[in-house]
Each structure stands twice: as C-alpha cells, then as structure tokens.
Design a protein around this motif. Structure first.
Motif, PDB file in Angstrom:
ATOM      1  N   TRP A 173       0.942  -1.139  -0.028  1.00  0.00           N
ATOM      2  CA  TRP A 173       0.156   0.064  -0.020  1.00  0.00           C
ATOM      3  C   TRP A 173       0.858   1.271  -0.138  1.00  0.00           C
ATOM      4  O   TRP A 173       2.067   1.244   0.852  1.00  0.00           O
ATOM      5  N   THR A 174       0.515   2.226  -0.901  1.00  0.00           N
ATOM      6  CA  THR A 174       1.280   3.468  -0.871  1.00  0.00           C
ATOM      7  C   THR A 174       0.477   4.788  -1.090  1.00  0.00           C
ATOM      8  O   THR A 174      -0.671   4.649  -1.738  1.00  0.00           O
ATOM      9  N   ALA A 175       0.624   5.738  -0.430  1.00  0.00           N
ATOM     10  CA  ALA A 175      -0.097   7.052  -0.360  1.00  0.00           C
ATOM     11  C   ALA A 175       0.872   8.020  -0.316  1.00  0.00           C
ATOM     12  O   ALA A 175       1.597   8.219   0.304  1.00  0.00           O
ATOM     13  N   THR A 176       0.222   9.176  -1.117  1.00  0.00           N
ATOM     14  CA  THR A 176       1.139  10.318  -1.312  1.00  0.00           C
ATOM     15  C   THR A 176       0.267  11.450  -0.725  1.00  0.00           C
ATOM     16  O   THR A 176      -0.959  11.225  -1.093  1.00  0.00           O
ATOM     17  N   LEU A 177       0.898  12.437  -0.102  1.00  0.00           N
ATOM     18  CA  LEU A 177       0.236  13.482   0.279  1.00  0.00           C
ATOM     19  C   LEU A 177      -0.775  14.319  -0.726  1.00  0.00           C
ATOM     20  O   LEU A 177      -0.088  14.613  -1.972  1.00  0.00           O
ATOM     21  N   PRO A 178      -1.773  14.683  -0.448  1.00  0.00           N
ATOM     22  CA  PRO A 178      -2.770  14.542   0.424  1.00  0.00           C
ATOM     23  C   PRO A 178      -3.360  13.063   0.373  1.00  0.00           C
ATOM     24  O   PRO A 178      -4.007  12.935  -0.606  1.00  0.00           O
ATOM     25  N   PHE A 179      -3.573  12.318   1.476  1.00  0.00           N
ATOM     26  CA  PHE A 179      -4.444  11.053   1.323  1.00  0.00           C
ATOM     27  C   PHE A 179      -5.484  11.059   2.262  1.00  0.00           C
ATOM     28  O   PHE A 179      -6.115   9.991   2.340  1.00  0.00           O
ATOM     29  N   VAL A 180      -5.683  11.994   3.151  1.00  0.00           N
ATOM     30  CA  VAL A 180      -6.842  12.198   3.948  1.00  0.00           C
ATOM     31  C   VAL A 180      -7.437  13.361   3.747  1.00  0.00           C
ATOM     32  O   VAL A 180      -6.861  14.541   3.765  1.00  0.00           O
ATOM     33  N   SER A 181      -8.752  13.399   3.943  1.00  0.00           N
ATOM     34  CA  SER A 181      -9.424  14.952   3.891  1.00  0.00           C
ATOM     35  C   SER A 181     -10.890  14.330   4.735  1.00  0.00           C
ATOM     36  O   SER A 181     -11.192  13.307   4.996  1.00  0.00           O
ATOM     37  N   ALA A 182     -11.751  15.462   4.763  1.00  0.00           N
ATOM     38  CA  ALA A 182     -12.945  15.433   5.243  1.00  0.00           C
ATOM     39  C   ALA A 182     -13.828  16.478   4.657  1.00  0.00           C
ATOM     40  O   ALA A 182     -13.473  17.418   4.160  1.00  0.00           O
ATOM     41  N   SER A 183     -15.183  16.310   4.922  1.00  0.00           N
ATOM     42  CA  SER A 183     -16.147  17.250   4.460  1.00  0.00           C
ATOM     43  C   SER A 183     -17.417  17.512   5.505  1.00  0.00           C
ATOM     44  O   SER A 183     -17.642  16.503   6.283  1.00  0.00           O
ATOM     45  N   ALA A 184     -18.184  18.490   5.352  1.00  0.00           N
ATOM     46  CA  ALA A 184     -19.542  18.893   6.016  1.00  0.00           C
ATOM     47  C   ALA A 184     -20.459  18.405   5.354  1.00  0.00           C
ATOM     48  O   ALA A 184     -20.171  18.379   3.823  1.00  0.00           O
ATOM     49  N   GLY A 185     -21.738  18.399   5.699  1.00  0.00           N
ATOM     50  CA  GLY A 185     -22.922  18.234   4.898  1.00  0.00           C
ATOM     51  C   GLY A 185     -23.634  16.853   4.895  1.00  0.00           C
ATOM     52  O   GLY A 185     -22.595  15.926   5.402  1.00  0.00           O
ATOM     53  N   ASN A 186     -24.669  16.769   5.127  1.00  0.00           N
ATOM     54  CA  ASN A 186     -25.205  15.353   5.388  1.00  0.00           C
ATOM     55  C   ASN A 186     -25.887  15.078   3.770  1.00  0.00           C
ATOM     56  O   ASN A 186     -26.655  15.497   3.238  1.00  0.00           O
ATOM     57  N   ASP A 187     -25.419  13.734   3.616  1.00  0.00           N
ATOM     58  CA  ASP A 187     -25.963  13.077   2.317  1.00  0.00           C
ATOM     59  C   ASP A 187     -27.357  13.034   2.412  1.00  0.00           C
ATOM     60  O   ASP A 187     -27.823  12.405   3.571  1.00  0.00           O
ATOM     61  N   SER A 188     -27.970  12.832   1.293  1.00  0.00           N
ATOM     62  CA  SER A 188     -29.481  12.808   1.303  1.00  0.00           C
ATOM     63  C   SER A 188     -29.862  11.467   0.814  1.00  0.00           C
ATOM     64  O   SER A 188     -29.260  10.950  -0.395  1.00  0.00           O
ATOM     65  N   VAL A 189     -30.588  10.687   1.475  1.00  0.00           N
ATOM     66  CA  VAL A 189     -31.200   9.372   1.028  1.00  0.00           C
ATOM     67  C   VAL A 189     -32.744   9.246   1.084  1.00  0.00           C
ATOM     68  O   VAL A 189     -33.366   9.527   2.190  1.00  0.00           O
ATOM     69  N   VAL A 190     -33.193   9.233   0.231  1.00  0.00           N
ATOM     70  CA  VAL A 190     -35.020   9.232  -0.164  1.00  0.00           C
ATOM     71  C   VAL A 190     -35.237   8.482  -1.002  1.00  0.00           C
ATOM     72  O   VAL A 190     -34.649   7.650  -1.634  1.00  0.00           O
ATOM     73  N   GLY A 191     -36.628   8.025  -0.653  1.00  0.00           N
ATOM     74  CA  GLY A 191     -37.170   6.894  -1.190  1.00  0.00           C
ATOM     75  C   GLY A 191     -38.133   6.162  -0.501  1.00  0.00           C
ATOM     76  O   GLY A 191     -38.365   6.688   0.560  1.00  0.00           O
ATOM     77  N   SER A 192     -38.850   5.102  -0.880  1.00  0.00           N
ATOM     78  CA  SER A 192     -39.581   4.530  -0.185  1.00  0.00           C
ATOM     79  C   SER A 192     -39.669   2.939  -0.684  1.00  0.00           C
ATOM     80  O   SER A 192     -39.244   2.583  -1.760  1.00  0.00           O
ATOM     81  N   SER A 193     -40.275   2.073   0.168  1.00  0.00           N
ATOM     82  CA  SER A 193     -40.318   0.519  -0.028  1.00  0.00           C
ATOM     83  C   SER A 193     -39.001  -0.049  -0.720  1.00  0.00           C
ATOM     84  O   SER A 193     -38.773  -0.892  -1.530  1.00  0.00           O
ATOM     85  N   GLY A 194     -37.715   0.183  -0.003  1.00  0.00           N
ATOM     86  CA  GLY A 194     -36.577  -0.145  -0.253  1.00  0.00           C
ATOM     87  C   GLY A 194     -35.820   0.586  -1.694  1.00  0.00           C
ATOM     88  O   GLY A 194     -34.689   0.191  -1.782  1.00  0.00           O
ATOM     89  N   SER A 195     -36.561   1.319  -2.435  1.00  0.00           N
ATOM     90  CA  SER A 195     -36.126   1.937  -3.654  1.00  0.00           C
ATOM     91  C   SER A 195     -35.476   3.421  -3.165  1.00  0.00           C
ATOM     92  O   SER A 195     -36.213   4.168  -2.584  1.00  0.00           O
TER      93      SER A 195
END
Length: 760
Positions: free
Chosen positions: A53-75
């Motif tokens: 495994w190899t990683a070069t800078l930058p290899f970590v980040s983060a963000s704000a905000g809530n992902d939206s998951v919408v739908g019904s009956s499993g869809s």
C-alpha cells in the motif's frame, strides 16, 4: 514543543527521532515482516517481497454536509453532499502506540492536521498494525476529530491511496453492470436493485413521477465493502464500518474511499494471485457453509397454485425424464390479488403459516412428496410480517398484530408506532427488529414451529435491504443510528436464520438462499441468489446481469450462487410496452443455469399468467428437463469443487476469466460473455435471442475442446461454434483424463448428441 509539518518545514517530529528534510525515510516494524516507511512525500507499506500500500500527500480529507437518502419501499436514491471539503493535509508525527490485538501489542500512528475545512482545521490520526489472528495483512484505523464550525460540522472522511492505469478491480458485491469496476464510483448501500437499472425504456417507466423503482447501474441488493485487484491487492472495511461508503476508481492513478463518518477501519493485503486473494479475504469474512448433497440431483421446480397443481407438475416432469430434487412453493402462506396495469398481480401474505385453501394438509403434503417421489420442499419467508386482518380465507394467528403489540418491529418515533412498509395496495407490513432480544426469541419459535415444523428442506430468505434510514427510526438495542444499521441488517438476518438451522441440527439438509448480503454474511448463508431480474435478455437487469452478478459475488467471497431460471419481473404498461417471458428466454436461461450455478431453481415470475412456464406445454417441459439433466450430469464435478475449493478456500464455483488470465486485457473486460465453471470447463452461454452460433474468445494458452463437436482450439483467439437450443458453448480446458468427475457430463453430451435436437 513546536510540531512542524513535513510538507512545510525542514524537519518533522518522528516519535523520539527528528528526520532532516531530504534525508532517508524512516521505517517502522509493524510485525510479521511488514514495514511502514514514512517520507516527506507520504507513506508506504511493504512486506519482505512487495509493496502492499502506498499513499502520497494529501491522502486524508473530510467534508461537511449530510448526504440525502430518499425513497420508499426499499427503492432509495442517494445524493452526495460535500460542503467545506478540507483542502490540505500535513503530517506532524509518526509514533508507536500501545495497541491490543496486534502481533507486537503496538501500532504505528500517523498524526497530522487537515487544513482549509471551511475556516478551520482539524486533526486526524491514522493507525496501522498487523492483527495477531491474521498476520498476512495490515489493519488500519482512521479517525478525524470534529471541527470547531458548529454550523457546518465535518461529517465524512476521504481516504486516498495509490493505484495505476492498468490496475482493474472486481467485487464490491452484486455489481450487475460492469466487468472491471475501473472508472466507476461504486456506492456501498443495500437497496432494491430496481426494475431495468438502465435497460430502457423499462427504467424510465419505473422512475416516472419522482419514483426510483427503475434504479440505475449502481443500485443493488448486495453491496459489500471489499474488492480484489488484478495485482492481487485486497482492500476491505471491517464488519464494524457499516456506513454508506463509495469506492471511487475514476482516477487512473488512485483509489479513494469516501465514508459517511469520521472514523473507519479495515485492512490491506496483497496475494500472489486472485485465487489466493479470495482465500485471504474469506479468512476474515468466513466461508459459505456447505450445500447439502440433495441439491445436486436435479431441478428445484418453482410452482404456485396449491397441492393438486404441484403434484400434477411433479408427476408430469418425472414422466418426461426431468430429474427433480425439490419444489419451491413460495405461495405456501397464501396469496392475494393486487391491482396492476391490465391485470392484477398475485402477492404473498407475509404471515408465516400455511394457507389452508392452497395447502390444507401442508405437513402431510410435504412428507408425501418426499416419500412418494423423493422430492423435497422449499418454502418462503422474509423480514416482514403483514397485517392479515383482511385475508379472506382466514388465519390462525395474526403475527403482525402480535408483534406490533410487543413493539417487535422497527419503530417510527414520529408516530410512536411500527415503521410501516407499504408494498402496494393492500399490503401493510412491519420489519422485524433483530436487535430486540424479545423478538429474536418469539420469532424463532414461530419459524421453528410454523416453518421448519413441516419437515421442509429450506426456504427463500428474502429481503434484508428495506430498513429505513430516516432520523425518526428507532431500534431496540443498538448504539448505531438507523443510517449505520441499514447495512448491518442483511448480515444479522443471515446470522439469525443460520442459528436456528444449527439449533435444529439441520445443517446437512437445509438450503437457505438470500439476495441481500453485507460484510461477512457469507459465513452464515449456504446459497446466494442473484435477485429479481427482468424476464428479458437485458444487460443491466436481464439474464446477462445475472452472470455478471455471480462473477462479482464470487470475488466478494460468495462461492455458491444461482439465479431464478427465467427471471422474475414482468412489466405491463398502459402505453403498450410490455416485458413478458418467452419460451426461448426460459430455455436459454436454463442452459446458462445448468452450467453456471450451484443450484438449478426456476421461478414463475411476478405475473405467472403472462409468462412461458416450464410446464406450459410438452415442448417447454422437455427443454427444461434437458437442462435439468445437464445440471445433474455435472453433479460429481460440481460437488468436488464445492466440497474442496469452495468450502476450504472460499474460491467461487463460477469464475471470472480474469482470475486465470490476470494480464489478458480482453479477459479483464468480460461481463457475461464467458466464465469458468471450476478449473476444467469454460462456458459461453447464449444470452441473445435467435442466436444459433456464437463467437467466443478463448483466453490464455490452454487447449479448449468444444464438447458438442469435439473440435480442439488453441487459446488466444476468437472461435465461432454452433449453439442450437440445448447446447451452450461449453469447452473442456485441457484434458478430461485427470478429472474423472467429468465422465457423467461427457456421457450426457454423447447421449444428447445422438438424440434429436430440441425444436427450434
């Protein structure tokens, strides 16, 4: 002490050492031969032989905000939200820390800062160690501190590492639309796969009026956070890391994991080849329990309609020489009519007791099928209980009302009651809460008495992907909220059913097949089923997709799989666009199943009356019987593989060609066109209508003998072979002399070549 960053200053703090800028990198012993090296550019992990495994800078980040998951009956439809994404990363220290569960009782921790997260910065820690119980891999744990911005707190992380343009990726569960996953960003979130998934125009009808029931190329019942690359690299998230994740392979030189939390853990490893990679993966996830031998002997007939109809179809099949191992009677619990375009659809009553109109002497009927015909019976259950108050022919227990009163369902805090799932008019149901200890005991008694009590041999263990993810969802006993719990449920469901099987000591008899799975579900289920495909030849949701799903599932650790012979979804519309099953599709699907699957099982479809059925007439039944005999003739060869390579190593029965031909560019891009059945058979099924000869690519430098004509070909070329009905393109790889288990199949081929062709 002033902590200086690697990227900005001339020196940086490394435990008790200071590394001058430009000097040699510093290495740390992780144990078991693994070494972590830190330099001004980034990090690398090696063992004694190769880079892991190899990683070069930058290899970590983060963000704000809530992902939206919408739908019904499993869809469910997901919208990613990435606000105030951090723009920079520094490393401030590497140091040894105490760590339980590692080979050295310590780990190496990389610490630093993430900058430009809005107007703030935050710290992170990335820890590596070698697990003492799995010493051929390196575990990681990434943790990011929250931000000081209370209005826009950080919510998700990104973890990026090295790849290159010629590395291809496989796995991540039931992926139906892609050969290699290279150039895709794959969401790991279980849900209804949709009807069409991009095959048009059926997908457009499903997605009308804001619905998501058509799905897309990424919607799947089973999404698993593990992959295997052509370099033999294996990456997976642990069983604890169950939030929504994206595995992004769109950058030709990097892989990025986007994870919907501020901490995640998993493992990196590298094998010598893709077979060893599967073995390493399943050493963690577990391997599928063995299938009982009775499934080898023939078809499992999917039939609905009651005792008289079932008996008649079984007797007719036996008279036609159809080997029958069992019947699958999903309507054992009764049916009700649900309104649909043109014609009403038959739906099941999800109340797990036999219906006294269709199966009035259910236990005796099950036993008589076994005694009189040596035919076993499979039934059906799922994760729901439906309200049967309106069931016209009555019921003995209304399990929905019992469970509601005891709060055994997943709850909705807004209504302070059961979180209702609607599956169309007249079907009101709740999802059992598997975190509730009371439910587990109560439902186990229901299953033991009502289901297993009839001496059945298993059932479809349906659903698992429907748990709601809204903030007002409440579970009885879990520290995770509903969003994190969603991807756990399929494993808990499989584990729960396996525990009942083991309590009843039915391991050598029971077959339980699931379409929904998650990390490590495979250790609890002895059969995976590819879910509900359309009754057509489509790429993304027809017969072709079933092959692609089984190939990726095999590289996700699911060695034993099958599909509904004939598919499931019919589509009828007011506009005149209809999808119904033809006799040709049913026959060709049966051919594919006979030479690909661990179990040969048919389905009538969601609207049986508009479909060609195997029992529709003598021609369809004879074609089905031929395919069932082909499946049965492969039993010794298939059983040898199931009991050795599948059970002991986790290798799949159906094998993507890339597993044998890693450096073959064309083999990498195979979706459904061809596959290996174990090591000695290479198969190219006929998956298009009116196709009586097939161009097949033969990879590598093997010799391939076309079993139906005896013609011998060298690998590394395209060949064209005849494919009349009943004769999919099957090749013997090398010689059969070293595999006596293939004799019955080759005898079948010889016998069928001497008989008349199936009607074309």
């Amino acid at each position: 002490m002033i902590v200086k960053t690697l990227s900005t200053f001339a020196s940086w703090h490394v435990g008790l050492l200071t590394l001058a800028y430009g000097q040699n990198a510093v290495s740390w012993d992780l144990g078991a031969g693994f070494e972590l090296t830190g330099s001004v550019r980034g990090l690398q992990i090696k063992d004694e032989q190769q880079e892991i495994w190899t990683a070069t800078l930058p290899f970590v980040s983060a963000s704000a905000g809530n992902d939206s998951v919408v739908g019904s009956s499993g869809s469910l439809d997901i919208t990613k939200v990435d606000d105030h994404t951090c723009t920079g990363q520094s490393i401030t220290s590497l140091q040894n820390v105490a760590w339980e569960g590692s080979t050295t009782r310590s780990a190496v921790q990389v610490s630093g800062l993430l900058q430009g997260c809005g107007d703030y910065e935050t710290s992170y820690a990335l820890t590596f160690w070698v697990p003492d119980d799995l010493q051929d891999r390196v575990a990681f744990y990434l943790d990011i501190a929250g931000s000081a911005d209370t209005a826009n707190p950080l919510k998700k992380l990104y973890f990026r590492y090295h790849s290159y343009e010629n590395e291809d990726f496989y796995g991540l569960g039931a992926q139906a639309s892609f050969a290699s996953l290279k150039n895709q960003s794959i969401p790991i979130f279980s849900r209804e796969q949709g009807v069409g998934r991009g095959d048009g125009p059926v997908t457009s009808y499903g997605n009308e009026n804001g619905s998501f029931s058509g799905g897309n190329r990424f919607t799947t019942y089973t999404a698993i956070p593990s992959y295997i690359s052509t370099d033999g690299k294996v990456v997976y998230l642990s069983e604890k890391s169950t939030a929504l994740a994206y595995f992004d392979f769109t950058d030709p030189n990097a892989v990025s994991i986007r994870y919907d939390s501020l901490s995640v853990d998993g493992m990196f490893m590298r094998a010598n080849n893709m077979f060893d990679a599967v073995e390493m993966l399943t050493a963690y996830t577990g391997r599928m329990p063995k299938l009982p031998k009775w499934v080898d002997s023939g078809a499992i007939l999917g039939i609905q309609g009651g005792q008289s109809k079932v008996r008649s179809i079984v007797e007719e099949g036996l008279s036609l020489g159809c080997p029958i191992a069992g019947v699958w009677l999903q309507d054992w619990c009764g049916t009700h009519s649900q309104e649909g375009p043109y014609i009403n659809i038959s739906r099941l009553w999800w109340n797990w007791e036999n219906d006294e109109a269709l199966y009035p002497t259910w236990p005796d009927f099950v036993q008589d099928l076994r005694d009189s015909y040596n035919v076993r019976t499979l039934s059906y259950i799922n994760t729901f209980l439906a309200n049967v108050s309106t069931k016209p022919d009555g019921f003995r227990r209304n399990l929905y009302k019992e469970a509601s009163a005891l709060q055994y369902f997943v709850q909705n805090t807004t209504t302070n009651s059961t979180a209702i799932i609607s599956s169309g008019p007249g079907l009101e149901a709740g999802i059992i809460d598997l975190t509730n200890d009371g439910l587990r005991s109560w439902f186990a008694e229901v299953i033991t008495t009502n289901v297993w009590g009839a001496n059945i041999s298993g059932f479809m263990t349906d659903f698992g992907e429907y748990t709601p993810v809204t903030s007002d969802t409440r579970l009885a006993n879990t520290v995770s909220d509903a969003f994190f719990f969603h991807n756990q449920y399929p494993t808990l469901w499989a584990q729960y059913q396996r525990e009942i099987v083991e309590e009843l000591e039915l391991q050598g008899e029971a077959v339980l097949f699931h379409r929904s799975a998650a990390m490590s579900s495979n250790r609890y289920m002895n059969l995976f089923w590819a879910g509900d495909q359309n009754v057509d030849f489509g790429v993304h949701d027809g017969v072709k997709s079933a092959v692609t799903i089984m190939a990726h599932m095999g590289l996700s650790g699911y060695s034993q799989s099958h599909s509904d012979v004939g598919g499931y979804y019919d589509v009828l519309t007011y506009e005149g666009f209809n999808v119904t099953r033809s006799a040709e599709l049913l026959g060709r699907w049966g051919e594919m199943a006979a030479v690909s699957s661990s179990v040969f099982r048919s389905h009538e479809g969601n609207i049986p009356s508009v479909n060609a059925q195997f029992y529709s007439n003598s021609s369809t039944y004879e074609y089905y019987a031929h395919n069932a005999r082909m499946f049965a003739s492969l039993a010794p060869y298939r059983r040898m593989i199931l009991d050795t390579e599948c059970a002991l190593k986790g290798w799949p029965l159906l094998r993507h060609p890339v597993m044998y031909h890693t450096n073959d560019v064309r083999a990498r891009q195979v979706c459904y066109q061809s596959f290996y059945l174990g090591p000695k058979l290479y198969v190219a099924p006929v998956l298009d209508p009116q196709t009586f000869e097939l161009s097949v690519y033969l990879p590598g430098d093997n010799t391939y003998t076309h079993v139906w004509t005896g013609h011998i070909y060298s690998g590394g070329q395209d060949v064209t072979v005849p494919t009349p009905y009943g004769k999919p393109a099957v090749f013997l790889v090398g010689s059969a002399s070293d595999v006596p288990e293939l004799k019955t199949f080759l005898d079948f081929v010889k016998q069928e070549n001497m008989t008349r062709a199936l009607v074309e």
